[in-house]
Design a protein around this motif. Sequence first.
Motif, PDB file in Angstrom:
ATOM      1  N   TYR A  31       0.825  -1.213   0.000  1.00 39.29           N
ATOM      2  CA  TYR A  31       0.000   0.000   0.000  1.00 39.29           C
ATOM      3  C   TYR A  31       0.858   1.262   0.000  1.00 39.29           C
ATOM      4  O   TYR A  31       0.322   2.368   0.164  1.00 39.29           O
ATOM      5  N   THR A  32       2.161   1.135  -0.203  1.00 37.07           N
ATOM      6  CA  THR A  32       3.086   2.268  -0.119  1.00 37.07           C
ATOM      7  C   THR A  32       3.219   2.951  -1.478  1.00 37.07           C
ATOM      8  O   THR A  32       3.356   2.291  -2.510  1.00 37.07           O
ATOM      9  N   ALA A  33       3.194   4.279  -1.475  1.00 33.81           N
ATOM     10  CA  ALA A  33       3.246   5.074  -2.704  1.00 33.81           C
ATOM     11  C   ALA A  33       4.614   4.968  -3.375  1.00 33.81           C
ATOM     12  O   ALA A  33       5.629   4.715  -2.721  1.00 33.81           O
ATOM     13  N   PRO A  34       4.674   5.175  -4.713  1.00 31.58           N
ATOM     14  CA  PRO A  34       5.956   5.057  -5.433  1.00 31.58           C
ATOM     15  C   PRO A  34       7.019   6.016  -4.923  1.00 31.58           C
ATOM     16  O   PRO A  34       8.195   5.639  -4.806  1.00 31.58           O
ATOM     17  N   ALA A  75       0.892  10.823  -0.042  1.00 31.18           N
ATOM     18  CA  ALA A  75       1.167   9.387  -0.007  1.00 31.18           C
ATOM     19  C   ALA A  75       0.013   8.632   0.643  1.00 31.18           C
ATOM     20  O   ALA A  75      -0.295   7.492   0.258  1.00 31.18           O
ATOM     21  N   ASP A  76      -0.651   9.247   1.621  1.00 30.96           N
ATOM     22  CA  ASP A  76      -1.827   8.617   2.238  1.00 30.96           C
ATOM     23  C   ASP A  76      -2.927   8.380   1.208  1.00 30.96           C
ATOM     24  O   ASP A  76      -3.656   7.378   1.278  1.00 30.96           O
ATOM     25  N   GLY A 119      -6.275   4.931  -2.416  1.00 31.79           N
ATOM     26  CA  GLY A 119      -6.626   4.435  -3.750  1.00 31.79           C
ATOM     27  C   GLY A 119      -6.435   2.933  -3.863  1.00 31.79           C
ATOM     28  O   GLY A 119      -7.279   2.231  -4.444  1.00 31.79           O
ATOM     29  N   VAL A 120      -5.327   2.409  -3.326  1.00 27.97           N
ATOM     30  CA  VAL A 120      -5.091   0.959  -3.339  1.00 27.97           C
ATOM     31  C   VAL A 120      -6.157   0.253  -2.506  1.00 27.97           C
ATOM     32  O   VAL A 120      -6.632  -0.834  -2.870  1.00 27.97           O
ATOM     33  N   THR A 121      -6.555   0.868  -1.383  1.00 29.96           N
ATOM     34  CA  THR A 121      -7.615   0.300  -0.542  1.00 29.96           C
ATOM     35  C   THR A 121      -8.930   0.238  -1.318  1.00 29.96           C
ATOM     36  O   THR A 121      -9.655  -0.769  -1.258  1.00 29.96           O
ATOM     37  N   GLY A 156      -7.288   8.481 -10.774  1.00 35.78           N
ATOM     38  CA  GLY A 156      -6.769   9.726 -10.210  1.00 35.78           C
ATOM     39  C   GLY A 156      -6.043   9.509  -8.884  1.00 35.78           C
ATOM     40  O   GLY A 156      -5.025  10.160  -8.608  1.00 35.78           O
ATOM     41  N   MET A 157      -6.533   8.585  -8.042  1.00 31.93           N
ATOM     42  CA  MET A 157      -5.909   8.371  -6.740  1.00 31.93           C
ATOM     43  C   MET A 157      -4.634   7.553  -6.827  1.00 31.93           C
ATOM     44  O   MET A 157      -3.801   7.613  -5.922  1.00 31.93           O
TER      45      MET A 157
END
Length: 436
Positions: A355-358, A371-372, A377-379, A424-425
Motif C-alpha cells: 500500500y506504499t506510494a511510489p 502518499a496517504d 486508492g489501493v484500498t 486519479g488516486m
Amino acid sequence: EVVEEAVEERPPLPGGMKPLWSNRKPTQPTQPVSEPSEEPKAVEDEPAPLPQGMPKPMWKLRPSAMPSDNDDSDTDKGGVKFSEEDIVYRSAELPSSAMMCGDSTASLGSSELPMLDVSPVSTGAALAASAGEGQGADEDVPPMIKPARQISAMVHSKNSTGDGKPKKILPGSKYIYELGKKLGQGSYAKVKICYAVDQDLTFAVKIFKVSLLKRRRLWDSEMSGFKTAFDDVRREIAIMKRLDHPNVMIMHDVIDDPNSNKLYMVMDYCPRGAIMETDKMPCDPIQMPDLRRWFIDTVIGLDYLHFQEVVHNDLKPDNILIAEDGRAVISDFGVSRVHPNKSDTAVGSPGTPTYTAPEVWGVGGYAGKVADFWSLGVTLHAMVFGELPYFSYNQQELIAMVTDPKEWAPVREVDPALLTLLTGMMQKVPEKRFTL
C-alpha cells in the motif's frame, strides 16, 4: 528397665516385709534432684531442659504441638495472632494501583511527547467510586483494608470464569474494567475485549509488554538513528490523545501497570472487525452499498486526520474497522506521524509495502498526506475488485512494479465514475494525484 522416680512415701508393709523390687539394683545411679541455680532460658518452640537422669519425654513431638494446615481457627504464627479476617485480607490478590500516562508522568518516556493528564487512581478509590458512597461500607474495617475485601470478592466469586480462573480487574480513570477474551494478536501487542464494571459499556484494550518493546531496536529514518518499539507506542498514545471523531478510533484510557510490566490502551470496540483482510486476498469484492458508505466514512476520517496534521502512513483495509452501528473507523496509529506548521515532508517507508506510494521508495523526502491518498486508492481498488493492483511476495519485484512509470489500468470493466476515481488516486506522479 525401671527407672526410680520420686513418689509419695508409702506406709511400711506389715511384719517387716520388703517389696520384691527393692532388691533390684538400678541400672543407673540415682542422684538427688537439686534445684537449678537459675532458671534456664526458654528457647522458642523448645521446652525447658529436664533434670539430669530423667528420660526424654515422648510428648516432645506430639501432633497437637505441630501447626495444622487444615486449622480454620485463629492461627498462632511467630507469636502473632492472625484472625480469619486478617488472613483473608493478606491472601487476597490485589491489583496494584495503576498510574495513567500523562504530561507530568515519566513512565512513558521522554517529555517531548505529550501524554494523557494523570491523576493517580488507587484500587480503593476506584472501587469506592464504582460502589457508590455508603453502599456496603464496613465501619469496623480500616480504609486501607476495605478494598482488599471488595476486590477479593470481586475477583474470586463474581468475576470467576467457568474454569475457576479469576478475571483481571483493571482500574482506570473513567471506569473499572474487567478483561475478557482475546480478540487478536500482533507483533508487539494483543487485543482483548473488556467491560466497564457496573456499566453497560464494552471496549477493546490493547495490551503491550513494556520490557519487550524496550528491547526491540528499530532504525528511524527521520531521526537517522535507532529507536525502540516503545517509542512508537508513546507516539501513538500522543497522537490518539488529540483525536476525537466518529470515523477515527478513540482512545478512552491509558493504564501503566509497572507491577505486571504491561501497558493498556482502552479504545472503542468494533465488533464487526476490518472491512477486508489483506492476507485473504484475492477474495470477493465488497457490495456496492457498503462500499460507498465505508469509503465515504474513510475519506471523512482521513480528512479529519490531515486537518489535525496527522499522517497515517499505513492506511489499508485491515486498519479500517466497522463499528457496531455500521460506520467505518480508521485505526492503528502505530507508525503515524504529526507534522506541525503545515509541513508534511517525510522520509522512510514505515507502512505496509503493498500500500506504499511510489515516491516513498525514492531518495529524499515526500509529501506524507499525498502518499496517504495513494494508500487510500489501493484500498479502494481492493474493495472494488477483491485484489491488489500491484502484488509480489518479493519486495524488490513489488517496488519495481510500483515505481514503473506505466500507469495503472483496470483489468476488467468498471463503472466510469469509479474508474476515474481509481485512476486519479493511483497516479504515480504525486503532483497529478487526487487529494482533498
